[in-house]
Design a protein around this motif. Structure first.
Motif, PDB file in Angstrom:
ATOM      1  N   ALA A  27       0.830  -1.208   0.000  1.00 40.32           N
ATOM      2  CA  ALA A  27       0.000   0.000   0.000  1.00 40.32           C
ATOM      3  C   ALA A  27       0.864   1.259   0.000  1.00 40.32           C
ATOM      4  N   THR A  28       2.093   1.133   0.497  1.00 39.35           N
ATOM      5  CA  THR A  28       2.934   2.330   0.578  1.00 39.35           C
ATOM      6  C   THR A  28       4.225   2.214  -0.231  1.00 39.35           C
ATOM      7  N   SER A  29       4.537   1.012  -0.736  1.00 34.88           N
ATOM      8  CA  SER A  29       5.765   0.843  -1.514  1.00 34.88           C
ATOM      9  C   SER A  29       5.443   0.102  -2.813  1.00 34.88           C
ATOM     10  N   ASN A  30       6.107   0.507  -3.894  1.00 32.77           N
ATOM     11  CA  ASN A  30       5.888  -0.170  -5.183  1.00 32.77           C
ATOM     12  C   ASN A  30       6.667  -1.479  -5.283  1.00 32.77           C
ATOM     13  N   GLU A  31       7.613  -1.689  -4.364  1.00 32.76           N
ATOM     14  CA  GLU A  31       8.508  -2.851  -4.474  1.00 32.76           C
ATOM     15  C   GLU A  31       7.778  -4.199  -4.523  1.00 32.76           C
ATOM     16  N   PRO A  32       6.826  -4.471  -3.591  1.00 30.65           N
ATOM     17  CA  PRO A  32       6.160  -5.784  -3.660  1.00 30.65           C
ATOM     18  C   PRO A  32       5.440  -6.001  -4.995  1.00 30.65           C
ATOM     19  N   GLY A  33       4.810  -4.970  -5.517  1.00 31.73           N
ATOM     20  CA  GLY A  33       4.115  -5.097  -6.806  1.00 31.73           C
ATOM     21  C   GLY A  33       5.096  -5.385  -7.925  1.00 31.73           C
ATOM     22  N   ILE A  34       6.237  -4.726  -7.899  1.00 36.30           N
ATOM     23  CA  ILE A  34       7.240  -4.934  -8.952  1.00 36.30           C
ATOM     24  C   ILE A  34       7.804  -6.364  -8.864  1.00 36.30           C
ATOM     25  N   ARG A  35       7.977  -6.838  -7.625  1.00 37.25           N
ATOM     26  CA  ARG A  35       8.449  -8.240  -7.463  1.00 37.25           C
ATOM     27  C   ARG A  35       7.430  -9.222  -8.048  1.00 37.25           C
ATOM     28  N   ALA A  36       6.149  -8.956  -7.794  1.00 39.68           N
ATOM     29  CA  ALA A  36       5.102  -9.839  -8.340  1.00 39.68           C
ATOM     30  C   ALA A  36       5.131  -9.821  -9.868  1.00 39.68           C
ATOM     31  N   LEU A  37       5.312  -8.641 -10.436  1.00 38.12           N
ATOM     32  CA  LEU A  37       5.346  -8.546 -11.901  1.00 38.12           C
ATOM     33  C   LEU A  37       6.537  -9.307 -12.475  1.00 38.12           C
ATOM     34  N   HIS A  38       7.694  -9.188 -11.820  1.00 39.94           N
ATOM     35  CA  HIS A  38       8.873  -9.934 -12.296  1.00 39.94           C
ATOM     36  C   HIS A  38       8.621 -11.435 -12.194  1.00 39.94           C
ATOM     37  N   ALA A  39       7.966 -11.854 -11.108  1.00 39.43           N
ATOM     38  CA  ALA A  39       7.663 -13.286 -10.951  1.00 39.43           C
ATOM     39  C   ALA A  39       6.770 -13.753 -12.095  1.00 39.43           C
ATOM     40  N   ALA A  40       5.817 -12.917 -12.470  1.00 37.75           N
ATOM     41  CA  ALA A  40       4.901 -13.293 -13.566  1.00 37.75           C
ATOM     42  C   ALA A  40       5.666 -13.407 -14.888  1.00 37.75           C
TER      43      ALA A  40
END
Ligand SMILES: NC(=O)c1ccc[n+]([C@@H]2O[C@H](COP(=O)([O-])OP(=O)(O)OC[C@H]3O[C@@H](n4cnc5c(N)ncnc54)[C@H](OP(=O)(O)O)[C@@H]3O)[C@@H](O)[C@H]2O)c1
Length: 308
Positions: free
Chosen positions: A32-45
């Motif tokens: 909710a406050t950092s883009n890092e987890p979302g970017i990690r998920a995208l790389h995993a995909a």
């Protein structure tokens, strides 16, 4: 991952899509406050073989598209390996005017404005697939078709589709459109099998349109254990799903996705997990074999009673 054609377009996409709705997390989560987890998920995909990515202008008020744009900018060359879809046509309360209610808006100015916003947030010059998110009661098919034609002519959008459209709404828009709509993105899962019975999938097969299945795990409800608080139908689905998954040595989530992939309409389930390990696991769903009898055992449970 296997690929399949996207409707009657020249585009080919991974057999499962990755959905970016949850990339911005929920309140209180790190995303909710950092883009890092979302970017990690995208790389995993990407690493798991997804080449088809699904967004909407309204996901987290545009933040999900922004996170995706950040991931694309950090990996030069990545954009050209992906087919990028987004949606438009829903306006939030207060959007543009304090008294404005929640509503749908397929007017020319709003659609054009929305596309510009998505292009900017994702850092793109062209969107591969643009969908209308939910039917607008005031849709004028000729107006929308004109907008689509202009967006294609200007090179801002390659292909067009719809989401949550009934077959009659799809037909009304298609008859006004100078080119085939390629997608209808609808909710389909073992907890929501309606599209198998209401003509939506029949129409997709008849017209060569790709059905995309949103919330294919019923927002995670299909991976819960079959507890006694659930209604009988849901309990029957989960019991059968878990039994079959165990017998096959696969996860219930994988099997629920395989059930969708087994349908000859070429359903593309949209994986929505933001957990890198689950994303990798669910990407393997296409390799889970499912016999006609097994498919029907799950269908019967989803239907809620014996088929006549
Ligand atoms: N067109 C539309 O109107 C519309 C509407 C809704 C969604 N969509 C699209 O469909 C995509 C997918 O929707 P969805 O996210 O609801 O899909 P979903 O796959 O049905 O649900 C994903 C949820 O299930 C959880 N989950 C998945 N596997 C799990 C497991 N093994 N154990 C525990 N929890 C698990 C995920 O949590 P974790 O993240 O923790 O794994 C996540 O919260 C969206 O991203 C969006 O692109 C479109």
């Amino acid at each position: 991952m296997l690929t399949r054609p996207l409707g009657r377009s020249p585009l080919h996409v991974s057999a499962l899509a990755y959905g970016g709705w949850r990339l911005a997390g929920s309140e209180g989560s790190p995303a909710a406050t950092s883009n890092e987890p979302g970017i990690r998920a995208l790389h995993a995909a990407v690493e798991a073989g997804f080449t088809f990515f699904d967004f909407a202008d309204i996901y987290a008020g545009g933040r999900c598209e922004t996170i995706f744009g950040e991931a694309l900018r950090a990996s030069p060359g990545l954009r050209n390996r992906l087919i990028i879809a987004t949606k438009c046509g829903i306006r939030r309360p207060g959007d543009n005017h304090p008294d404005a209610p929640y509503r749908y808006d397929f007017s020319r100015p709003y659609l054009l404005q929305s596309v510009e916003g998505s292009l900017q947030r994702m850092g793109l010059t062209e969107i591969d697939l643009l969908m209308l998110h939910r039917p607008d009661y005031l849709m004028d098919p000729a107006e929308v078709a004109g907008v689509f034609a202009d967006l294609r002519q200007s090179g801002k959008v390659r292909e067009f589709g719809v989401s949550n459209f009934r077959p009659s709404q799809f037909a009304a828009l298609q008859q006004a459109c100078p080119f085939p709509l390629v997608v209808n993105q609808v909710e389909i899962s073992l907890f929501r099998p309606d599209c198998l019975e209401d003509g939506t999938l029949d129409q997709c097969q008849e017209r060569g349109v790709t059905p995309m299945a949103w919330s294919p795990l019923a927002r995670g409800a299909l991976v819960q254990p079959p507890t006694s608080e659930l209604d009988l139908r849901r309990r029957a689905v989960l019991t059968r799903l878990h039994q079959l998954a165990q017998a096959k040595g696969v996860t219930p989530a994988g099997l629920a996705l395989a059930w969708l992939l087994r349908h000859p309409a070429g359903i593309i389930p949209i994986v929505g997990s933001a957990n890198p390990q689950r994303i990798a696991e669910q990407a393997e769903a296409g390799s889970i074999p499912l016999s006609r009898e097994e498919w029907y055992q799950l269908m019967e449970a989803a239907h809620g009673s014996r088929l006549p």
